[in-house]
Design a protein around this motif. Structure first.
Motif, short mmCIF file in Angstrom:
data_model
loop_
_atom_site.label_atom_id
_atom_site.label_comp_id
_atom_site.label_asym_id
_atom_site.label_seq_id
_atom_site.Cartn_x
_atom_site.Cartn_y
_atom_site.Cartn_z
N VAL A 8 51.38 40.93 56.38
CA VAL A 8 51.99 40.28 55.22
C VAL A 8 51.11 39.11 54.81
CG1 VAL A 8 54.04 39.15 54.30
CG2 VAL A 8 54.28 40.93 56.06
N VAL A 9 50.41 39.28 53.70
CA VAL A 9 49.51 38.25 53.20
C VAL A 9 50.32 37.19 52.45
CG1 VAL A 9 47.60 37.78 51.61
CG2 VAL A 9 47.57 39.85 53.05
N LEU A 10 50.15 35.93 52.86
CA LEU A 10 50.87 34.82 52.24
C LEU A 10 49.86 33.85 51.63
CD1 LEU A 10 53.02 34.62 55.37
CD2 LEU A 10 54.15 34.69 53.15
N PRO A 32 52.64 38.10 59.76
CA PRO A 32 52.22 37.18 58.71
C PRO A 32 50.75 36.75 58.84
CG PRO A 32 53.59 36.06 60.32
CD PRO A 32 53.60 37.51 60.70
N LEU A 33 50.06 36.73 57.72
CA LEU A 33 48.68 36.26 57.63
C LEU A 33 48.62 35.24 56.50
CD1 LEU A 33 45.63 36.47 58.32
CD2 LEU A 33 45.51 38.37 56.70
N VAL A 34 48.55 33.99 56.88
CA VAL A 34 48.52 32.91 55.89
C VAL A 34 47.09 32.69 55.42
CG1 VAL A 34 48.69 30.39 55.70
CG2 VAL A 34 50.63 31.70 56.56
N VAL A 70 43.84 40.37 52.04
CA VAL A 70 43.78 41.84 52.12
C VAL A 70 42.50 42.25 52.87
CG1 VAL A 70 43.62 43.98 50.78
CG2 VAL A 70 45.17 42.16 50.04
N LEU A 71 41.40 41.57 52.60
CA LEU A 71 40.14 41.85 53.31
C LEU A 71 40.30 41.60 54.81
CD1 LEU A 71 37.14 40.42 51.23
CD2 LEU A 71 37.66 42.83 51.74
N VAL A 77 48.58 49.35 56.10
CA VAL A 77 49.49 48.94 55.02
C VAL A 77 49.51 47.42 54.94
CG1 VAL A 77 51.88 48.96 54.20
CG2 VAL A 77 50.90 51.04 55.20
N VAL A 78 49.42 46.90 53.73
CA VAL A 78 49.50 45.45 53.55
C VAL A 78 50.59 45.10 52.53
CG1 VAL A 78 47.11 44.93 54.16
CG2 VAL A 78 47.68 45.45 51.79
#
Ligand SMILES: Nc1nc2c(ncn2[C@@H]2O[C@H](COP(=O)(O)OP(=O)(O)O)[C@@H](O)[C@H]2O)c(=O)[nH]1
Ligand SMILES: [Mg+2]
Length: 218
Positions: A8-10, A32-34, A70-71, A77-78
């Motif tokens: 989960v890109v934040l 989560p990926l901040v 995203v990279l 799945v993102v």
């Protein structure tokens, strides 16, 4: 990160106040990926303390932050969601389920919760843009994908180039051109839970968004 998980890109510009609540609401299996985009508050530290991975993106802009996330993701799945507490990560599993049912991308359609101040210019801008997406691009959408889920490789292959607030709109236009099946779900939209708005809540942010939107859609 096991491949069954969803990253989960934040995208974050000074979201230290809202992040704890957003991260606490992550459903099981959602990592989560901040993306810290030159925050001057404790965004990165708060994110790590609450269990998120953190990457930094120096180039300013919502699209730059999302693209960096995203990279950096390693799952197939993102998901992308705002970090201001206005959207609920609990709505993500239903979107992922649409991918399993054959959608190429599943997106949220914001439904205002009580207590929300949703500026008229932001609503009008969204309505005009979505009308154009439906009539000119044949995309059956009513919002500009404030929350979205897609397969990472396919998403990157679309080649979205906007690095500011036009990113979600360019994504939709490119998805339409690629004949993606895009499914929209209602999601709850509330007031941000801390910090300050960088886009629709300020005149500067709204103007930049309008210019970015017009570039993509004209
Ligand atoms: N990285 C990054 N994130 C941004 C930028 N502008 C907005 N965001 C993030 O994008 C999300 C939505 O922005 P927000 O300020 O809530 O816009 P609003 O909902 O239109 O008021 C939040 O998670 C912000 O932190 C930016 O320039 N860079
Ligand atoms: Mg917001």
């Amino acid at each position: 990160m096991p491949d069954c998980a969803v990253t989960v890109v934040l995208p974050c510009l000074n979201e230290a106040e809202s992040l704890p609540g957003v991260l606490a609401a992550m459903p099981t299996g959602f990592r989560p990926l901040v993306v810290d985009n030159n925050s001057t508050d404790a965004t990165a530290e708060v994110a790590r303390r609450h269990g998120a991975a953190v990457v930094r993106e120096k180039r300013p802009g919502y699209g730059a932050a999302v693209h960096a996330g995203v990279l950096a993701a390693t799952t197939s799945v993102v998901a992308v969601i705002d970090a201001d507490g206005s959207l609920n990560p609990a709505d993500l599993p239903a979107l992922v389920a649409e991918l399993d049912r054959g959608a190429d991308m599943a997106i949220g359609r914001r439904r205002p919760a009580s207590g929300l101040r949703w500026p008229w210019h932001a609503r009008l801008g969204t309505a005009v843009v979505c009308w154009r997406l439906r009539t000119r691009h044949g995309l059956p959408v009513h919002d500009i994908a404030p929350m979205r889920v897609a397969r990472r490789d396919a998403l990157l292959a679309l080649g979205v180039a906007d690095r500011r607030s036009g990113y979600p709109l360019e994504l939709l236009v490119r998805a339409a051109a690629a004949r993606w099946r895009v499914v929209e779900h209602d999601v709850a939209y509330g007031p941000r839970t801390g910090g300050t708005s960088k886009v629709s809540g300020s005149l500067r942010g709204s103007l930049i968004a309008a210019i970015d939107f017009w570039r993509v859609i004209s």
